[in-house]
Design a protein around this motif. Structure first.
Motif, PDB file in Angstrom:
ATOM      1  N   GLY A 166       0.810  -1.208   0.000  1.00  0.00           N
ATOM      2  CA  GLY A 166       0.000   0.000   0.000  1.00  0.00           C
ATOM      3  C   GLY A 166       0.843   1.257   0.000  1.00  0.00           C
ATOM      4  N   VAL A 167       1.854   1.294   0.860  1.00  0.00           N
ATOM      5  CA  VAL A 167       2.750   2.454   0.915  1.00  0.00           C
ATOM      6  C   VAL A 167       3.509   2.592  -0.396  1.00  0.00           C
ATOM      7  N   SER A 168       3.975   1.464  -0.933  1.00  0.00           N
ATOM      8  CA  SER A 168       4.722   1.489  -2.196  1.00  0.00           C
ATOM      9  C   SER A 168       3.860   2.027  -3.332  1.00  0.00           C
ATOM     10  N   ASP A 169       2.605   1.615  -3.352  1.00  0.00           N
ATOM     11  CA  ASP A 169       1.716   2.070  -4.418  1.00  0.00           C
ATOM     12  C   ASP A 169       1.506   3.580  -4.343  1.00  0.00           C
ATOM     13  N   MET A 170       1.342   4.105  -3.134  1.00  0.00           N
ATOM     14  CA  MET A 170       1.148   5.555  -3.004  1.00  0.00           C
ATOM     15  C   MET A 170       2.419   6.318  -3.358  1.00  0.00           C
ATOM     16  N   ILE A 171       3.577   5.725  -3.091  1.00  0.00           N
ATOM     17  CA  ILE A 171       4.836   6.350  -3.499  1.00  0.00           C
ATOM     18  C   ILE A 171       4.916   6.400  -5.022  1.00  0.00           C
ATOM     19  N   MET A 172       4.489   5.321  -5.688  1.00  0.00           N
ATOM     20  CA  MET A 172       4.490   5.307  -7.148  1.00  0.00           C
ATOM     21  C   MET A 172       3.561   6.388  -7.706  1.00  0.00           C
ATOM     22  N   ILE A 173       2.449   6.637  -7.016  1.00  0.00           N
ATOM     23  CA  ILE A 173       1.524   7.686  -7.447  1.00  0.00           C
ATOM     24  C   ILE A 173       2.190   9.052  -7.327  1.00  0.00           C
ATOM     25  N   VAL A 174       2.811   9.304  -6.169  1.00  0.00           N
ATOM     26  CA  VAL A 174       3.458  10.599  -5.926  1.00  0.00           C
ATOM     27  C   VAL A 174       4.591  10.837  -6.914  1.00  0.00           C
ATOM     28  N   GLU A 175       5.367   9.794  -7.186  1.00  0.00           N
ATOM     29  CA  GLU A 175       6.521   9.926  -8.075  1.00  0.00           C
ATOM     30  C   GLU A 175       6.141   9.870  -9.545  1.00  0.00           C
ATOM     31  N   GLY A 176       4.884   9.549  -9.829  1.00  0.00           N
ATOM     32  CA  GLY A 176       4.433   9.502 -11.209  1.00  0.00           C
ATOM     33  C   GLY A 176       4.855   8.272 -11.978  1.00  0.00           C
ATOM     34  N   HIS A 177       5.200   7.196 -11.261  1.00  0.00           N
ATOM     35  CA  HIS A 177       5.620   5.952 -11.919  1.00  0.00           C
ATOM     36  C   HIS A 177       4.404   5.032 -12.098  1.00  0.00           C
ATOM     37  N   GLN A 178       3.513   5.404 -13.000  1.00  0.00           N
ATOM     38  CA  GLN A 178       2.270   4.658 -13.171  1.00  0.00           C
ATOM     39  C   GLN A 178       2.509   3.226 -13.636  1.00  0.00           C
ATOM     40  N   ASP A 179       3.546   3.001 -14.416  1.00  0.00           N
ATOM     41  CA  ASP A 179       3.809   1.643 -14.913  1.00  0.00           C
ATOM     42  C   ASP A 179       4.080   0.663 -13.771  1.00  0.00           C
ATOM     43  N   TYR A 180       4.751   1.140 -12.726  1.00  0.00           N
ATOM     44  CA  TYR A 180       5.071   0.265 -11.594  1.00  0.00           C
ATOM     45  C   TYR A 180       3.822  -0.121 -10.789  1.00  0.00           C
ATOM     46  N   ARG A 181       2.749   0.629 -10.967  1.00  0.00           N
ATOM     47  CA  ARG A 181       1.514   0.329 -10.234  1.00  0.00           C
ATOM     48  C   ARG A 181       0.870  -0.968 -10.714  1.00  0.00           C
ATOM     49  N   PHE A 182       1.273  -1.440 -11.892  1.00  0.00           N
ATOM     50  CA  PHE A 182       0.776  -2.730 -12.351  1.00  0.00           C
ATOM     51  C   PHE A 182       1.314  -3.860 -11.469  1.00  0.00           C
ATOM     52  N   PHE A 183       2.339  -3.574 -10.672  1.00  0.00           N
ATOM     53  CA  PHE A 183       2.891  -4.545  -9.726  1.00  0.00           C
ATOM     54  C   PHE A 183       2.435  -4.244  -8.298  1.00  0.00           C
ATOM     55  N   THR A 184       2.498  -2.970  -7.907  1.00  0.00           N
ATOM     56  CA  THR A 184       2.197  -2.619  -6.517  1.00  0.00           C
ATOM     57  C   THR A 184       0.709  -2.698  -6.188  1.00  0.00           C
ATOM     58  N   LYS A 185      -0.138  -2.237  -7.090  1.00  0.00           N
ATOM     59  CA  LYS A 185      -1.571  -2.181  -6.773  1.00  0.00           C
ATOM     60  C   LYS A 185      -2.206  -3.558  -6.613  1.00  0.00           C
ATOM     61  N   PRO A 186      -1.986  -4.515  -7.536  1.00  0.00           N
ATOM     62  CA  PRO A 186      -2.571  -5.847  -7.324  1.00  0.00           C
ATOM     63  C   PRO A 186      -2.047  -6.538  -6.072  1.00  0.00           C
ATOM     64  N   LEU A 187      -0.802  -6.241  -5.700  1.00  0.00           N
ATOM     65  CA  LEU A 187      -0.205  -6.893  -4.545  1.00  0.00           C
ATOM     66  C   LEU A 187      -0.922  -6.524  -3.248  1.00  0.00           C
ATOM     67  N   ILE A 188      -1.536  -5.359  -3.218  1.00  0.00           N
ATOM     68  CA  ILE A 188      -2.208  -4.889  -2.001  1.00  0.00           C
ATOM     69  C   ILE A 188      -3.295  -5.870  -1.576  1.00  0.00           C
ATOM     70  N   MET A 189      -4.281  -6.075  -2.451  1.00  0.00           N
ATOM     71  CA  MET A 189      -5.411  -6.930  -2.087  1.00  0.00           C
ATOM     72  C   MET A 189      -5.051  -8.410  -2.099  1.00  0.00           C
ATOM     73  N   LEU A 190      -4.062  -8.783  -2.913  1.00  0.00           N
ATOM     74  CA  LEU A 190      -3.614 -10.176  -2.896  1.00  0.00           C
ATOM     75  C   LEU A 190      -3.072 -10.531  -1.517  1.00  0.00           C
ATOM     76  N   ALA A 191      -2.265  -9.640  -0.957  1.00  0.00           N
ATOM     77  CA  ALA A 191      -1.685  -9.884   0.372  1.00  0.00           C
ATOM     78  C   ALA A 191      -2.764  -9.931   1.437  1.00  0.00           C
ATOM     79  N   LEU A 192      -3.746  -9.027   1.359  1.00  0.00           N
ATOM     80  CA  LEU A 192      -4.805  -9.009   2.375  1.00  0.00           C
ATOM     81  C   LEU A 192      -5.696 -10.240   2.261  1.00  0.00           C
ATOM     82  N   ALA A 193      -5.959 -10.682   1.044  1.00  0.00           N
ATOM     83  CA  ALA A 193      -6.780 -11.882   0.845  1.00  0.00           C
ATOM     84  C   ALA A 193      -6.090 -13.113   1.441  1.00  0.00           C
ATOM     85  N   VAL A 194      -4.789 -13.251   1.167  1.00  0.00           N
ATOM     86  CA  VAL A 194      -4.054 -14.395   1.714  1.00  0.00           C
ATOM     87  C   VAL A 194      -4.005 -14.307   3.236  1.00  0.00           C
ATOM     88  N   TYR A 195      -3.809 -13.100   3.761  1.00  0.00           N
ATOM     89  CA  TYR A 195      -3.796 -12.908   5.212  1.00  0.00           C
ATOM     90  C   TYR A 195      -5.115 -13.365   5.828  1.00  0.00           C
TER      91      TYR A 195
END
Length: 233
Positions: free
Chosen positions: A16-45
């Motif tokens: 979650g923190v990484s995804d918001m950093i990607m938003i602030v830094e404007g690295h939208q391409d990296y969000r294809f990795f950070t954003k799905p990982l958020i809910m995947l991790a919570l679902a497994v948890y």
């Protein structure tokens, strides 16, 4: 259930923190990795910490809500797939609504429901939703029907979360109600940004409230289970 799967919870927060950093830094391409990982991790948890209710309707509903939230997150990365993302989150809202109803320590009896009192308790939720619709209505176009259905689903989810007051332990109630409310706030910011007027730092506000909302909902449901060890909904 207290320590099991804790690594997945840390991964959720890190993603979650990484995804918001990607938003602030404007690295939208990296969000294809950070954003799905958020809910995947919570679902497994959630799934690894709720083996006590394996095969229960509650676990299936929350699991489905988390997985469809994951699908919605991925779909919303593609502007052309917005309607499909909205549909995925609609199913997630339905899953959570059922879960909130299941985690109430009472039997449903329509004869004992004071509908007038319930209406006034939920009135702030209705007013918030009505104001949101009033602001975005003129700009919805062909999206009017799906957006209205989604708003109604949000209202129902938050209303059922509020209904849990004194029907579960206080910690579970607060976590779920605040989480559901933040979910509604997050979606409202998205709707206003898209269909009313651009909002400064909208992406950060949307993801910040969304990440906290999902975490609180899951922790609230677990709090109900921890304090109700015999609950097998």
């Amino acid at each position: 259930m207290k320590q099991k799967g804790i690594a997945w919870l840390y991964l959720y927060l890190f993603a979650g923190v990484s995804d918001m950093i990607m938003i602030v830094e404007g690295h939208q391409d990296y969000r294809f990795f950070t954003k799905p990982l958020i809910m995947l991790a919570l679902a497994v948890y959630f799934l690894t910490t709720t083996a006590v209710i394996k095969n229960s309707l509650l676990r299936k509903c929350v699991g489905a809500a988390l997985l469809f939230s994951l699908a919605g997150d991925v779909l919303l990365l593609f502007p052309s797939l917005f309607l499909y993302g909205l549909g995925a989150f609609l199913i997630a809202l339905i899953g959570y609504t059922i879960a909130f109803k299941l985690t109430q320590n009472h039997q449903i009896n329509l004869r004992n429901i004071n509908f007038l009192k319930t209406f006034f308790y939920n009135l702030p939720i209705y007013i918030f939703a009505a104001l949101l619709y009033f602001l975005v209505n003129d700009h919805l176009g062909q999206m009017k029907v799906p957006v209205v259905l989604y708003i109604l689903a949000m209202v129902l989810m938050v209303s059922i979360a509020r209904e849990r007051f004194k029907r579960t332990n206080m910690l579970s109630f607060i976590q779920v109600f605040v989480g559901a409310s933040l979910f509604m706030v997050s979606d409202s910011i998205l709707a206003l940004d898209l269909f009313f007027s651009p909002i400064a730092s909208a992406d950060i506000l949307i993801m910040g409230t969304y990440i906290l909302a999902q975490l609180l909902i899951v922790m609230g449901i677990r709090s109900h289970l921890v304090h109700s060890p015999t609950a097998k909904q």
